[in-house]
Design a protein around this motif. Structure first.
Motif, PDB file in Angstrom:
ATOM      1  N   TYR A  24      14.498 -38.319 -11.686  1.00  0.00           N
ATOM      2  CA  TYR A  24      14.220 -36.964 -12.141  1.00  0.00           C
ATOM      3  C   TYR A  24      14.367 -35.967 -10.991  1.00  0.00           C
ATOM      4  CZ  TYR A  24      12.000 -32.722 -13.601  1.00  0.00           C
ATOM      5  OH  TYR A  24      11.774 -31.390 -13.866  1.00  0.00           O
ATOM      6  N   VAL A  25      13.825 -36.299  -9.844  1.00  0.00           N
ATOM      7  CA  VAL A  25      13.898 -35.389  -8.704  1.00  0.00           C
ATOM      8  C   VAL A  25      15.355 -35.132  -8.329  1.00  0.00           C
ATOM      9  CG1 VAL A  25      13.337 -35.120  -6.257  1.00  0.00           C
ATOM     10  CG2 VAL A  25      11.609 -36.001  -7.843  1.00  0.00           C
ATOM     11  N   THR A  26      16.159 -36.181  -8.278  1.00  0.00           N
ATOM     12  CA  THR A  26      17.568 -36.028  -7.909  1.00  0.00           C
ATOM     13  C   THR A  26      18.299 -35.144  -8.903  1.00  0.00           C
ATOM     14  OG1 THR A  26      17.609 -38.190  -6.834  1.00  0.00           O
ATOM     15  CG2 THR A  26      19.725 -37.267  -7.483  1.00  0.00           C
ATOM     16  N   GLU A  27      18.096 -35.381 -10.188  1.00  0.00           N
ATOM     17  CA  GLU A  27      18.783 -34.577 -11.197  1.00  0.00           C
ATOM     18  C   GLU A  27      18.344 -33.118 -11.130  1.00  0.00           C
ATOM     19  OE1 GLU A  27      18.200 -34.736 -15.773  1.00  0.00           O
ATOM     20  OE2 GLU A  27      19.932 -36.000 -15.329  1.00  0.00           O
ATOM     21  N   SER A  28      17.053 -32.884 -10.903  1.00  0.00           N
ATOM     22  CA  SER A  28      16.539 -31.526 -10.826  1.00  0.00           C
ATOM     23  C   SER A  28      17.104 -30.780  -9.625  1.00  0.00           C
ATOM     24  CB  SER A  28      15.014 -31.563 -10.763  1.00  0.00           C
ATOM     25  OG  SER A  28      14.476 -30.267 -10.678  1.00  0.00           O
ATOM     26  N   VAL A  29      17.129 -31.419  -8.470  1.00  0.00           N
ATOM     27  CA  VAL A  29      17.646 -30.773  -7.265  1.00  0.00           C
ATOM     28  C   VAL A  29      19.145 -30.518  -7.400  1.00  0.00           C
ATOM     29  CG1 VAL A  29      17.990 -31.020  -4.783  1.00  0.00           C
ATOM     30  CG2 VAL A  29      15.829 -31.737  -5.824  1.00  0.00           C
ATOM     31  N   SER A  30      19.856 -31.436  -8.023  1.00  0.00           N
ATOM     32  CA  SER A  30      21.289 -31.239  -8.244  1.00  0.00           C
ATOM     33  C   SER A  30      21.545 -29.991  -9.073  1.00  0.00           C
ATOM     34  CB  SER A  30      21.878 -32.470  -8.945  1.00  0.00           C
ATOM     35  OG  SER A  30      23.236 -32.269  -9.261  1.00  0.00           O
ATOM     36  N   GLY A  31      20.758 -29.801 -10.121  1.00  0.00           N
ATOM     37  CA  GLY A  31      20.906 -28.603 -10.928  1.00  0.00           C
ATOM     38  C   GLY A  31      20.606 -27.336 -10.145  1.00  0.00           C
ATOM     39  N   THR A  32      19.630 -27.421  -9.240  1.00  0.00           N
ATOM     40  CA  THR A  32      19.304 -26.268  -8.397  1.00  0.00           C
ATOM     41  C   THR A  32      20.474 -25.913  -7.490  1.00  0.00           C
ATOM     42  OG1 THR A  32      16.955 -26.842  -8.433  1.00  0.00           O
ATOM     43  CG2 THR A  32      17.710 -25.391  -6.658  1.00  0.00           C
ATOM     44  N   ILE A  33      21.112 -26.914  -6.902  1.00  0.00           N
ATOM     45  CA  ILE A  33      22.266 -26.671  -6.035  1.00  0.00           C
ATOM     46  C   ILE A  33      23.381 -25.984  -6.822  1.00  0.00           C
ATOM     47  CG2 ILE A  33      24.079 -27.762  -4.665  1.00  0.00           C
ATOM     48  CD1 ILE A  33      22.045 -29.969  -4.006  1.00  0.00           C
ATOM     49  N   ALA A  34      23.642 -26.471  -8.027  1.00  0.00           N
ATOM     50  CA  ALA A  34      24.703 -25.877  -8.841  1.00  0.00           C
ATOM     51  C   ALA A  34      24.411 -24.407  -9.113  1.00  0.00           C
ATOM     52  CB  ALA A  34      24.842 -26.650 -10.150  1.00  0.00           C
ATOM     53  N   GLY A  35      23.140 -24.059  -9.317  1.00  0.00           N
ATOM     54  CA  GLY A  35      22.777 -22.686  -9.616  1.00  0.00           C
ATOM     55  C   GLY A  35      22.911 -21.739  -8.451  1.00  0.00           C
ATOM     56  N   LEU A  36      23.026 -22.268  -7.228  1.00  0.00           N
ATOM     57  CA  LEU A  36      23.140 -21.410  -6.046  1.00  0.00           C
ATOM     58  C   LEU A  36      24.457 -20.652  -5.990  1.00  0.00           C
ATOM     59  CD1 LEU A  36      21.717 -23.751  -3.250  1.00  0.00           C
ATOM     60  CD2 LEU A  36      20.555 -21.856  -4.381  1.00  0.00           C
ATOM     61  N   GLU A  85      21.859 -40.231 -13.369  1.00  0.00           N
ATOM     62  CA  GLU A  85      20.698 -39.524 -12.823  1.00  0.00           C
ATOM     63  C   GLU A  85      20.511 -39.808 -11.341  1.00  0.00           C
ATOM     64  OE1 GLU A  85      18.678 -39.937 -17.214  1.00  0.00           O
ATOM     65  OE2 GLU A  85      17.940 -41.159 -15.550  1.00  0.00           O
ATOM     66  N   ARG A  86      20.767 -41.040 -10.928  1.00  0.00           N
ATOM     67  CA  ARG A  86      20.620 -41.362  -9.501  1.00  0.00           C
ATOM     68  C   ARG A  86      21.607 -40.574  -8.646  1.00  0.00           C
ATOM     69  NH1 ARG A  86      20.264 -46.783 -11.730  1.00  0.00           N
ATOM     70  NH2 ARG A  86      18.056 -47.369 -11.784  1.00  0.00           N
ATOM     71  N   LEU A  87      22.729 -40.197  -9.232  1.00  0.00           N
ATOM     72  CA  LEU A  87      23.764 -39.458  -8.506  1.00  0.00           C
ATOM     73  C   LEU A  87      23.632 -37.945  -8.687  1.00  0.00           C
ATOM     74  CD1 LEU A  87      26.745 -41.788  -9.477  1.00  0.00           C
ATOM     75  CD2 LEU A  87      25.771 -41.545  -7.181  1.00  0.00           C
ATOM     76  N   GLY A  88      22.696 -37.506  -9.518  1.00  0.00           N
ATOM     77  CA  GLY A  88      22.584 -36.076  -9.802  1.00  0.00           C
ATOM     78  C   GLY A  88      23.794 -35.537 -10.531  1.00  0.00           C
TER      79      GLY A  88
END
Length: 941
Positions: free
Chosen positions: A379-391, A564-567
């Motif tokens: 979950y943490v990896t997927e969430s952070v990946s989405g945050t990066i995309a939003g930047l 999910e492990r790869l974001g």
């Protein structure tokens, strides 16, 4: 005709397979280090708080204005005021009369909108940096100089628009659930105890003085955060902000109302009926808000329970036990509290009581045992990946400006996202379990929505019929001087597009973007709805869906966990002409993501048990479609528009339920072998990584993939559209009617449509277009209405869309016909409309192509419509070469109102008498029959 391969453009080379780097996922700490939004802040003497973030990737600036006023501030009798004012503040101010969008459109603004929720009202636009003065003038004018432009006519008009916004939401399946959930969770009078759209009775009772006093009490600069993000810095921003906002006096200071987190005394269970395709089970609790240390743990709990593709509820209720067709869990964090909800759509034929028992048992087990370390990590990896995309995005409804504004307004810290990421990375299974148990062991609110006639429903009240004298718009008072000019135009700098090939001939179309360390790719197959099997519609969608349900080496759950492990986000979609499998992922994980992506595309297992599960889900989705007004209209339209024999007539939602029920595993395998294969594929990639690295990674995954057997062929003949008529889909109890109008023509999507796109700008192409201004702003019969050319490879009909209040259905169609006839007749495009269209089309290009997602879409459009890769680099000159006479002539030659036919989805007992007066034959189809029998002429399967 057989679809031909597109001409090869640009650099070509053939590659051999190289060795690749390590394929393990990057640790989440490495991903978090990539998240950074530097900012500077200052406060004016009047209390306006300003946050500035510099991002020089494009010559644009996002302007985001956040008022500390939302529906939680509304006292009894004044619900809906904050949202109503969101509308009123788009209707002009004392020194900028007229619609707020007009001067921004002339300047090339993009991402322009506003929204209201419990805690705030926000307005945002992204403008070329040369138009920043104009944007700040407009925003400051509606903050400090609004009320002289708010008239009784304006109030009545926007009241009507809001009522239709409510109807449009209520008209959807499960559209009344939000009211039940809020009423069930909150005591009467609680600040969060009513919806943002509020009570229509309260709005109808509001006087002009009531509304103006609400504004005076809440919208001062001292209650506001202004964020500027993009090609700007604090040194240049400060004098501009001072110039435009500095003279606005402070207002009363908003004080957040006391909003305790309520706990139900005992569990509460309710049942309601609605015209839906499947029973919905809802469980909900009130929980802490965004500033509470428990909030992040609840986010993780929601993700593990029902947010991840591999979630507990997905794995157990959907995949293994096959009791539900769709599940979700979500933690909604507001400023002072939040709500946590769990939902499950019951699989048709299954006892809802059994599903409810299992749903509650799975939640209870989670509260007792908690998540695993791997679940938390995924979950943490997927969430952070989405945050990066939003930047990558500076503004709009979800870019960097939003992140900074939310932090400043809700947490008094624009950099609050850093704390949230640190908290997220620190979550442990034990902590998540303890927090979830603390809050979700309390008495639950449970709601069951059963299929049936909709329960008694009070429609949004229609305003009294008494006419209101329309006063002239107030003239510019001149107290602030002239509005700043739009500024010098800045031409688009379009990146170089390169092409190469894999060893097996698959072409890669590539562009480099380095704003964020992210890669987006689309593997596009020459298939789409047009490739569906005649007489067995739904085959294409069923076969595509199976790519996500396991491979030869991974079952469906293992596949979800690997993503999910790869974001990585991996998705599938179909358009009329193309079938796309796409991914987005942090570039640091590029190699393992492409390996996984290739496994999904090349080695789908079509496991018999998964085929049967997916069949049940698709049949349930079709049942849902025939309860949704938009889905019903889009099912009925294609065979009428293109002719029953056209490949495009196969666009039939989820397909024919009888066909989907009868398809075999071998049918699905055969379809994919015929259509999803290397000789129908092309790869589109936008990444920060160089082409050589991208090509090497895809070579490893796809370079040895070979096609077997004959590829599919789509045969297109002359279209055979319906004669003018009205097809009425009877959907009882609909507070709105969904109207689709279709005007056939002889165009293809590959034609040069720029003159027509320009012509449509004033007719149906945006908020200021005549169709929308008529039905929304003048008549307030609709929340929005539009018209556009539906551009697909072999056709480009003109379509009109207008959801309108039910009692105005016939009158709305008459107005639409009048607008169409006038535009190609006695009221053609004016010079002002033409100038505005050209200015907007050219000046908005830098903002329109800000993100890699937009660039990726443009590359695919160029390829599908057989345009050169540098088309958008030359489009400014093409626009500027157009003349109004050329545009008018194109519209007259193409838009023929006499050929129009109409699809209406609404309550026949209310709508039919109105339609009979329009002079067209009317055919009625029961909504329940749309998926199973195409009864009207031209609707045969």
């Amino acid at each position: 005709m057989r679809l031909k391969s597109l001409a090869l453009i640009g650099t070509m080379m053939f590659l051999t397979q190289p060795a690749l780097a390590e394929t393990k996922p990057a640790p989440v700490e490495a991903l978090i280090r990539q998240v950074d939004i530097p900012y500077t802040q200052f406060t004016l003497a009047n209390g306006l708080r300003v946050v500035v973030h510099t991002d020089r990737k494009a010559p644009i600036v996002a302007v985001s204005v956040w008022y500390d006023v939302g529906s939680k501030f509304e006292p009894k009798g004044k619900t809906g005021f904050a949202h109503l004012f969101e509308h009123l503040m788009f209707n002009g101010s004392e020194n900028a009369p007229g619609d707020f969008y007009a001067p921004l459109k002339q300047a090339g603004g993009t991402d322009m909108n506003g929204s209201t929720y419990f805690d705030r009202t926000n307005y945002y636009e992204t403008v070329p940096k040369t138009a920043l003065d104009r944007a700040l003038f407009l925003e400051s004018d509606r903050m400090g100089y609004l009320l002289g432009a708010v008239t009784q006519a304006t109030l009545d008009r926007q009241r009507g628009v809001v009522q239709n916004e409510k109807r449009q939401g209520d008209n959807r399946p499960y559209g009344l659930v939000q009211y039940k959930q809020i009423e069930g969770l909150f005591p009467a009078g609680h600040p969060y105890g009513h919806t943002t759209i509020g009570s229509m009775a309260d709005l109808d009772a509001a006087s002009l003085d009531d509304v103006k006093n609400w504004f005076r009490a809440h919208y001062g600069p001292n209650n506001t955060v202004l964020v500027l993000a993009g090609d700007i810095d604090a040194a240049s921003a400060k004098p501009l902000v001072e110039k435009y906002f500095g003279a606005i006096p402070r207002g009363p200071q908003n004080v957040a109302p006391a909003a305790a987190i309520p706990t139900l005394a005992v569990a509460k269970s309710e049942v309601m009926k609605d015209r839906v395709g499947a029973t919905l089970l809802l469980r909900a609790w009130t929980v802490p808000g965004v500033n509470d240390t428990d909030s992040i743990a609840l986010d993780v709990a929601a993700g593990v329970l029902g947010g991840l593709s591999s979630s507990r509820l997905d794995d157990l209720l959907v995949r293994k036990e096959k009791l539900a067709v769709q599940v979700s869990a979500h933690n909604s964090s507001f400023a002072q509290l939040g709500t946590f909800s769990v939902r499950a759509l019951v699989r048709p034929g299954v006892d809802p009581a059994l599903v409810a028992t299992r749903l509650d048992a799975i939640v209870a087990d989670f509260l007792h045992n908690g998540p695993s370390a791997d679940e938390v990590s995924r979950y943490v990896t997927e969430s952070v990946s989405g945050t990066i995309a939003g930047l990558e995005r500076v503004g709009g409804g979800g870019g960097k400006a939003v992140t900074l504004a939310e932090g400043a307004l809700y947490s008094n810290d624009p950099g609050f996202y850093k704390k949230q990421l640190a908290d997220l990375a620190a979550q442990t299974p034990a902590h998540v379990r303890a927090v979830a148990a603390k809050w979700l062991s309390r008495p639950v609110y449970a709601l069951t929505v059963e299929p049936g006639a909709r329960d008694a429903y009070v429609d949004a009240a229609v305003p009294p019929a008494a006419p209101v004298a329309v006063k002239a718009e107030p003239p510019v008072k001149g107290t602030r001087g002239a509005m700043p000019p739009a500024g010098a135009a800045i031409d688009l700098t379009y990146p170089k597009v390169e092409r190469t090939r894999l060893s097996n001939g698959i072409e890669i179309v590539y562009a480099q973007r380095g704003a964020v360390p992210f890669t987006r790719a689309v593997l596009s197959f020459d298939a789409g709805y047009a490739a569906d099997v005649a007489g067995r519609s739904g085959t294409a969608k069923f076969a595509l869906a199976m790519l996500n349900e396991g491979t030869a080496t991974r079952d469906a759950t293992a596949l979800a966990e690997a993503k999910e492990r790869l974001g990585a986000g991996i998705g599938m979609a179909m358009s009329a002409d193309r079938t796309n499998v796409s991914f987005s992922a942090p570039s640091v994980n590029l190699a393992p993501v492409i390996d996984l992506f290739a496994d999904m595309v090349r080695h789908p297992a079509f496991a018999p048990a998964e085929v049967e599960r997916k069949r049940a889900e698709l049949l349930a989705a079709i049942a849902q479609e025939v309860t949704d007004p938009g889905a019903l209209a889009n099912r009925v339209l294609p065979p009428l528009l293109y002719g029953a024999a056209s490949p495009y007539a196969k666009a039939n939602g989820g397909g024919d339920p009888a066909a989907v029920a009868a398809l075999t595993r071998d049918d699905l395998i055969a379809f994919n072998a015929t259509w999803l294969r290397p000789d129908t594929a092309r790869l589109f990639v936008v990444s920060d990584r160089p082409l050589a690295e991208i090509a090497a990674a895809f070579e490893r995954g796809f370079g040895d993939w070979q096609a077997a057997g004959a590829r599919g062929v789509k045969t297109f003949t002359a279209l055979a559209p319906s004669a003018p008529k009205i097809v009425l889909v009877d959907r009882p109890d609909s507070p709105q009617s969904t109207i689709l109008g279709a005007l056939p023509n002889g165009l293809a999507g590959t034609d040069e449509l720029l003159p027509l796109i320009t012509a449509n700008d004033a007719l149906g192409g945006g908020f200021l277009a005549r169709i929308n201004m008529n039905l929304r702003e003048d008549k307030h019969w609709a929340y929005g209405a539009s018209g556009s050319f539906q551009r697909i490879e072999h056709a480009a009909p003109y379509l009109v869309s207008a959801p309108v209040q039910a009692d105005k259905t016939g009158a709305a169609i008459a107005e639409l016909r009048k607008e169409l006839t006038g535009y190609v007749g006695a009221q053609p495009m004016t010079q002002a409309e033409f100038d505005r269209a050209i200015a907007d089309a050219t000046r908005s290009l830098p903002g329109s192509f800000e993100t890699s997602q937009a660039l990726l879409g443009g590359m695919q459009n160029n390829d599908l419509w057989k345009r050169p890769d540098d088309y958008y680099a030359t489009i400014t000159a093409r626009y500027r070469a157009l003349t109004r006479a050329q545009v008018e002539a194109a519209a007259r030659a193409t838009i023929d109102p006499a050929r129009a036919f109409w699809v209406v989805v609404g309550d026949a007992k209310v709508v039919r008498p109105q339609l009979d007066s329009l002079g067209l034959p009317v055919e009625v189809i029961p909504a329940a029959s749309v998926a199973t029998a195409r009864r009207a002429a031209g609707l045969q399967e």
